[in-house]
Design a protein around this motif. Structure first.
Motif, short mmCIF file in Angstrom:
data_model
loop_
_atom_site.label_atom_id
_atom_site.label_comp_id
_atom_site.label_asym_id
_atom_site.label_seq_id
_atom_site.Cartn_x
_atom_site.Cartn_y
_atom_site.Cartn_z
N PRO A 1 46.75 -21.41 -68.17
CA PRO A 1 47.24 -22.58 -67.42
C PRO A 1 48.68 -22.90 -67.81
CG PRO A 1 45.04 -22.99 -68.25
CD PRO A 1 45.49 -21.70 -68.88
N SER A 2 49.52 -23.14 -66.84
CA SER A 2 50.93 -23.39 -67.11
C SER A 2 51.11 -24.64 -67.97
CB SER A 2 51.70 -23.56 -65.80
OG SER A 2 53.06 -23.85 -66.03
N VAL A 3 52.05 -24.57 -68.90
CA VAL A 3 52.31 -25.71 -69.78
C VAL A 3 53.51 -26.52 -69.32
CG1 VAL A 3 51.29 -24.56 -71.77
CG2 VAL A 3 53.74 -24.32 -71.35
N GLU A 4 54.27 -26.01 -68.37
CA GLU A 4 55.45 -26.73 -67.90
C GLU A 4 55.03 -27.99 -67.16
OE1 GLU A 4 59.33 -26.21 -64.95
OE2 GLU A 4 57.97 -24.54 -65.27
N ARG A 5 55.73 -29.09 -67.45
CA ARG A 5 55.46 -30.35 -66.77
C ARG A 5 56.77 -30.93 -66.25
NH1 ARG A 5 51.13 -28.67 -66.95
NH2 ARG A 5 49.16 -29.66 -67.56
N ARG A 6 56.78 -31.20 -64.96
CA ARG A 6 57.91 -31.86 -64.34
C ARG A 6 57.47 -33.21 -63.81
NH1 ARG A 6 59.21 -26.87 -60.37
NH2 ARG A 6 56.94 -26.96 -60.32
N PRO A 7 58.40 -34.09 -63.46
CA PRO A 7 58.00 -35.37 -62.87
C PRO A 7 57.09 -35.16 -61.66
CG PRO A 7 60.34 -35.38 -63.35
CD PRO A 7 59.87 -33.97 -63.58
N THR A 8 56.08 -36.00 -61.54
CA THR A 8 55.07 -35.85 -60.49
C THR A 8 55.39 -36.76 -59.31
OG1 THR A 8 53.36 -35.28 -62.09
CG2 THR A 8 52.63 -36.05 -59.94
N TRP A 9 55.39 -36.17 -58.13
CA TRP A 9 55.61 -36.90 -56.88
C TRP A 9 54.30 -36.91 -56.11
CZ3 TRP A 9 58.18 -34.24 -52.13
CH2 TRP A 9 58.16 -35.11 -51.02
N LEU A 10 53.78 -38.10 -55.84
CA LEU A 10 52.56 -38.29 -55.05
C LEU A 10 52.97 -38.79 -53.67
CD1 LEU A 10 49.47 -38.47 -54.79
CD2 LEU A 10 49.60 -40.75 -55.81
N HIS A 11 52.67 -37.99 -52.65
CA HIS A 11 53.09 -38.33 -51.29
C HIS A 11 51.87 -38.45 -50.39
CE1 HIS A 11 55.28 -38.52 -47.56
NE2 HIS A 11 54.59 -37.50 -47.09
N HIS A 12 51.89 -39.47 -49.52
CA HIS A 12 50.83 -39.66 -48.53
C HIS A 12 51.46 -39.74 -47.15
CE1 HIS A 12 47.47 -41.15 -46.28
NE2 HIS A 12 48.00 -42.34 -46.09
N GLY A 13 50.82 -39.10 -46.20
CA GLY A 13 51.32 -39.14 -44.84
C GLY A 13 50.32 -38.53 -43.88
N SER A 14 50.80 -38.17 -42.69
CA SER A 14 49.95 -37.71 -41.59
C SER A 14 50.00 -36.18 -41.51
CB SER A 14 50.44 -38.34 -40.29
OG SER A 14 51.77 -37.91 -40.01
N LEU B 1 60.31 -31.42 -58.58
CA LEU B 1 59.15 -32.30 -58.76
C LEU B 1 57.85 -31.51 -58.64
CD1 LEU B 1 60.36 -35.23 -56.48
CD2 LEU B 1 60.45 -35.15 -58.99
N GLU B 2 56.82 -32.00 -59.32
CA GLU B 2 55.46 -31.49 -59.15
C GLU B 2 54.81 -32.30 -58.04
OE1 GLU B 2 53.75 -29.09 -60.47
OE2 GLU B 2 54.75 -28.53 -62.33
N LEU B 3 54.42 -31.62 -56.96
CA LEU B 3 53.91 -32.29 -55.77
C LEU B 3 52.40 -32.47 -55.82
CD1 LEU B 3 54.25 -33.31 -52.81
CD2 LEU B 3 54.02 -30.90 -52.10
N THR B 4 51.95 -33.67 -55.51
CA THR B 4 50.57 -33.92 -55.10
C THR B 4 50.64 -34.46 -53.68
OG1 THR B 4 49.82 -34.40 -57.35
CG2 THR B 4 48.45 -35.19 -55.54
N ASN B 5 50.14 -33.67 -52.74
CA ASN B 5 50.33 -33.99 -51.32
C ASN B 5 49.05 -34.58 -50.73
OD1 ASN B 5 51.18 -34.21 -48.71
ND2 ASN B 5 51.42 -32.02 -48.34
N LEU B 6 49.10 -35.86 -50.41
CA LEU B 6 48.02 -36.52 -49.68
C LEU B 6 48.41 -36.69 -48.22
CD1 LEU B 6 46.68 -39.20 -52.19
CD2 LEU B 6 45.96 -36.83 -51.86
N GLY B 7 49.13 -35.70 -47.68
CA GLY B 7 49.33 -35.65 -46.24
C GLY B 7 48.03 -35.20 -45.60
N LEU B 8 47.46 -36.04 -44.75
CA LEU B 8 46.12 -35.83 -44.22
C LEU B 8 46.18 -35.84 -42.70
CD1 LEU B 8 44.36 -38.32 -46.67
CD2 LEU B 8 44.33 -35.81 -46.83
N GLY B 9 46.10 -34.67 -42.09
CA GLY B 9 46.25 -34.55 -40.65
C GLY B 9 45.34 -35.50 -39.90
N GLY B 10 45.92 -36.36 -39.07
CA GLY B 10 45.17 -37.31 -38.26
C GLY B 10 44.55 -38.45 -39.02
#
Length: 397
Positions: free
Chosen positions: A165-178, A203-212
């Motif tokens: 498992p990768s040990v690198e950590r960057r700032p985390t971006w949590l995004h929500h959209g359509s 940035l480390e992406l967590t994408n809560l883009g949820l179609g519809g």
């Protein structure tokens, strides 16, 4: 890997993944989810369940000296009867931040939906391999971005050197959209606009883009509230319009409640509220959106708006109405919340852009336009002093 190379088998465990919030252990492997089961239980919505199981932004992240990696997986693909099947979902391999290769599964479970009735036919598939060879020698960070357009069960990984498992950590971006944030019409998972912006901004992406499914749902706000993040953004409005689920009287309080909930868990985190990008069919015409049935008859997927512009005066939402009120709400709240920011969606994709980068289905951008939107949002982050990369490194340490 050759037959004599004695490949190393690595189980698919949650520690290998970034960008997923929950994992389902299936009879054959692990399926990443972008919303927890309790949230899905509150929604009881098939569209949301499908969208969140498509792992947009989810990737396997490992440190390794391997020059060959094989992923065994089973995909579930969705399509519409009478419309040409979309291309198979893509696995992108990124080495130390650079795209190195792409591959797709040859077989998959296929679910075909009838757009007129909603009835689905299912043809079950079997797991298969995607293989990446000729990786650079020596130690490196390898990310395998999972397809953003199909759900996948990861069975195992095989490689010629150990995967950790990768040990690198960057700032985390949590995004929500359509669906645009989800990546609709982008041809690869690293080509969605949030993935483009995350790469450019480091940035480390967590994408809560949820179609519809960007519906100002309270459970989505609670998920964001409870998920660690150094930066949060919410792109709001288009699904409220094209699903015709809300009137203006409910919209303002719902936005306030959504932001209040996020602030309960992230009182000082930079939070960007992004209004809808330009979409001609809904600029002045309310929803609901509908399929363009003439285009469907010709084997093409296009959308149209079926609402009546005269009903805007009675509270129906259009994109112009949504933008006006989102700007007002953020302006008023930012007087006591200096880390709250407004981004006008027209600055990311506006009327002039529609002339040179038209929306192929009248609703979603193509890959080149995703790139344009991602570059512009990353530039906005770069101009905004609210984002500090030191902050994320301090939290991770």
């Amino acid at each position: 890997m050759t037959a004599a190379s004695r490949p190393i088998t690595t189980p698919a465990t949650p520690e290998l993944f970034r960008g997923a919030l929950e994992f389902e252990h299936t009879p054959i492997g692990v399926r990443p989810h972008r919303l927890p089961a309790w949230a899905l239980d509150q929604a009881r919505d098939a569209q949301l369940a499908m969208a969140q199981a498509q792992p947009s932004g989810v990737r396997i992240s490992v440190d390794t000296a391997a020059t060959s990696i094989e992923v065994t997986a089973l995909a579930t693909r969705y399509g519409y009867r009478g419309v040409p099947a979309r291309a198979p979902g893509v696995f992108d391999l990124v080495v130390d931040g650079r795209l190195h290769g792409r591959a797709s599964l040859d077989t998959a479970t296929v679910v075909t939906l009838d757009p007129a009735t909603g009835v689905a036919d299912r043809a079950d598939g079997v797991p298969g391999p995607v293989t990446f060879d000729r990786l650079p020698a020596g130690g490196k960070r390898v990310e395998i971005w999972l397809p953003h357009t199909e759900s996948v069960e990861i069975v195992e990984l095989r490689s010629d050197e150990p995967l950790r498992p990768s040990v690198e950590r960057r700032p985390t971006w949590l995004h929500h959209g359509s669906s645009i944030s989800h990546g609709s019409n982008a041809d690869r998972p690293t080509g969605t606009w949030p993935a483009v912006a995350a790469a450019l901004a480091g940035l480390e992406l967590t994408n809560l883009g949820l179609g519809g499914s960007a519906m100002l749902d309270p459970f989505t706000a609670r998920v964001i509230r409870d998920t660690p993040a150094d930066l949060i953004s919410c792109k709001l409005g288009i699904n409220l319009v094209n699903a015709d689920v809300m009137r203006l009287r409910a919209f303002g309080p719902a936005v306030h409640g959504f932001l209040d909930t996020i602030r309960d868990g992230h009182p000082d985190t930079p939070l960007f509220v992004i209004s809808p990008v330009y979409c001609p069919i809904h600029e002045h015409t309310p929803g609901p959106a509908d399929f363009d049935h003439a285009a469907l008859a010709a084997g093409e997927m296009r959308f149209t708006a079926s609402g009546d512009p005269a009903e805007v005066a009675a509270g129906k939402l259009t994109l112009t109405v949504v933008r006006e009120h989102l700007a007002r709400i953020v302006r008023e709240r930012s007087a006591t919340d200096p880390n709250l920011h407004h981004v006008d969606g027209l600055d990311l994709y506006g009327p002039a852009d529609e002339q040179t980068h038209p929306l192929p289905d009248r609703l979603h951008p193509d890959t080149a336009t995703h790139r344009l939107i991602g570059e512009r949002f990353a530039a906005r982050l770069g101009r905004d002093a609210a984002l500090s990369t030191d902050r994320g490194a301090h939290r991770a340490g």
